[in-house]
Motif scaffolding. Structure first.
Motif, mmCIF file in Angstrom:
data_model
loop_
_atom_site.group_PDB
_atom_site.id
_atom_site.type_symbol
_atom_site.label_atom_id
_atom_site.label_comp_id
_atom_site.label_asym_id
_atom_site.label_seq_id
_atom_site.Cartn_x
_atom_site.Cartn_y
_atom_site.Cartn_z
ATOM 1 N N LEU A 92 0.761 -1.386 -0.070
ATOM 2 C CA LEU A 92 -0.082 0.079 0.197
ATOM 3 C C LEU A 92 0.620 1.273 0.088
ATOM 4 N N THR A 97 -1.425 3.988 -2.402
ATOM 5 C CA THR A 97 -2.782 4.061 -2.356
ATOM 6 C C THR A 97 -3.369 3.278 -0.931
ATOM 7 N N ASP A 98 -4.801 3.432 -0.851
ATOM 8 C CA ASP A 98 -5.234 3.046 0.359
ATOM 9 C C ASP A 98 -6.045 1.676 0.288
ATOM 10 N N TYR A 99 -5.844 1.206 -1.239
ATOM 11 C CA TYR A 99 -6.572 -0.179 -1.330
ATOM 12 C C TYR A 99 -5.970 -0.825 -2.580
ATOM 13 N N ASP A 101 -7.083 -3.553 -5.618
ATOM 14 C CA ASP A 101 -7.895 -4.131 -6.465
ATOM 15 C C ASP A 101 -8.239 -5.630 -6.123
ATOM 16 N N LYS A 128 -9.878 -7.438 3.551
ATOM 17 C CA LYS A 128 -10.938 -7.183 2.667
ATOM 18 C C LYS A 128 -12.125 -6.452 3.645
ATOM 19 N N GLY A 131 -11.333 -2.877 4.052
ATOM 20 C CA GLY A 131 -11.252 -2.088 2.712
ATOM 21 C C GLY A 131 -9.944 -1.944 2.366
ATOM 22 N N LYS A 132 -9.098 -2.513 2.704
ATOM 23 C CA LYS A 132 -7.674 -2.400 1.913
ATOM 24 C C LYS A 132 -7.662 -3.304 0.759
ATOM 25 N N ILE A 133 -8.228 -4.190 0.797
ATOM 26 C CA ILE A 133 -8.329 -5.066 -0.736
ATOM 27 C C ILE A 133 -9.840 -5.098 -0.907
ATOM 28 N N ARG A 134 -10.124 -5.494 -2.561
ATOM 29 C CA ARG A 134 -11.489 -5.365 -3.108
ATOM 30 C C ARG A 134 -11.708 -6.913 -2.993
#
Length: 335
Positions: A92, A97-99, A101, A128, A131-134
């Protein structure tokens, strides 16, 4: 412009994904130029990994200001939950970035699952939720691990080697991913450099509308070729079919996928890496691969006892002892 929907993620990506492993080998200003040129010419999917030295940092430098307009996937090779969180935080930070995909387990020797005591999948779920990964993905070179990942229904995407040198077993994985609505990301779409006709490679993969190839790019001439496919996507012609069949006969026996089925080796040769050294030298930073440690590993090929266990275990039918010898001879030309 050809597009791919990555299964149940519903993420729409360009058929030309940018594989960011090779940009380790170029200066940051040149990498940023390539990455931004790719974006401005329609590419929207970029794949990297913690193991790719400064690749993540170069993506961060290129895209932090347009983050919401691109799809980024990266990978962790962590073996424990603690290391998972360290890798994620580093990624990160590097990517600015803060996430992320799609966050992927990087070629694990097993398929992480809830309750397997590694804590890895639980860490993914927590990341997830935060909200750190989608979406949760996995990459692999092993057909058995890939098959297990598909059947588990725990993963949103699978990244696996797939190109026109694919075996029947590889094709079954592609079909199974489609059946299970799992995004299929094709790594090594040029077989690590063995395939030199990118137009034929693209045309072959265009038959699989649910497959998203990522092309390893480090030169502007390579990028320009894929950009040209944006407006006029190549389609499989009879001439290409003849070319592909010729390449299959000539090259299929020379491509080690690094799956590790051949291991362990009685002579303690690190077969799954030594048998593809020629490819790695040309696609990743050579300095690390020419270290004293790696020279000793490659020299160990001299101790091969020709038991042929590796050859018998190879699911791709490779003549592994011969491949090891060829890679060793090629390696010595770099020293």
């Amino acid at each position: 412009m050809d597009q791919v929907i990555l299964g149940k993620t519903k993420i729409v990506v360009n058929k030309n994904g940018f594989g960011a492993l090779p940009i380790q080998r170029i200066e940051i200003k040149d990498a940023v130029y390539l990455l931004q040129k790719a974006f401005y010419n329609g590419m929207n999917y970029f794949d990297t990994a913690r193991w790719y030295s400064d690749s993540e940092e170069k993506l961060g430098a290129a895209f932090s200001w347009i983050r919401e307009k691109i799809i980024i996937s990266t990978k962790t090779g962590a073996q424990t939950a603690d290391d998972f969180w360290k890798d994620l935080d580093t990624s990160l930070q590097n990517l600015k970035t803060d996430y992320i995909d799609i966050y992927q387990f990087h070629n694990p020797s097993f398929c992480p699952k809830p309750g397997d005591e590694s804590g890895l999948y639980e860490a993914m779920l927590k990341a997830k939720k935060q909200g750190k990964i989608r979406f949760i993905g996995i990459t692999n070179h092993s057909q058995s691990v890939a098959k297990e990942a598909i059947e588990s229904k725990l993963y949103d995407t699978l990244q696996f080697p797939f190109c026109y040198l694919a075996s029947d077993e590889d094709l079954q994985l592609v079909k199974a991913a489609k059946t299970n609505d799992m995004g299929f990301i094709a790594m090594k779409a040029l077989s690590g450099g063995l395939i030199t006709d990118s137009k034929a490679a693209y045309a072959y993969l265009s038959q699989f509308y649910h497959v998203a190839p990522i092309w390893g790019i480090q030169r502007e001439t390579e990028l320009d070729a894929f950009i040209s496919y944006q407006e006029s996507p190549p389609r499989l012609t009879e001439e290409m079919k003849v070319k592909i069949e010729g390449d299959r006969k000539e090259l299929s026996g020379n491509f080690c996928r690094g799956c590790g089925y051949c291991m362990p080796c009685p002579a303690e040769i690190e077969i799954n890496n030594c048998a593809r050294m020629s490819l790695m030298l040309r696609r990743a930073p050579a300095d690390n691969l020419l270290s004293k440690e790696w020279q000793e590993k490659m020299k160990n090929i001299e101790n091969c006892i020709h038991c042929n266990q590796c050859k018998e275990k190879c699911p791709y039918g490779l003549d592994t002892p011969e491949l090891l010898q060829k890679n060793y001879e090629d390696y010595q030309t770099f020293l």
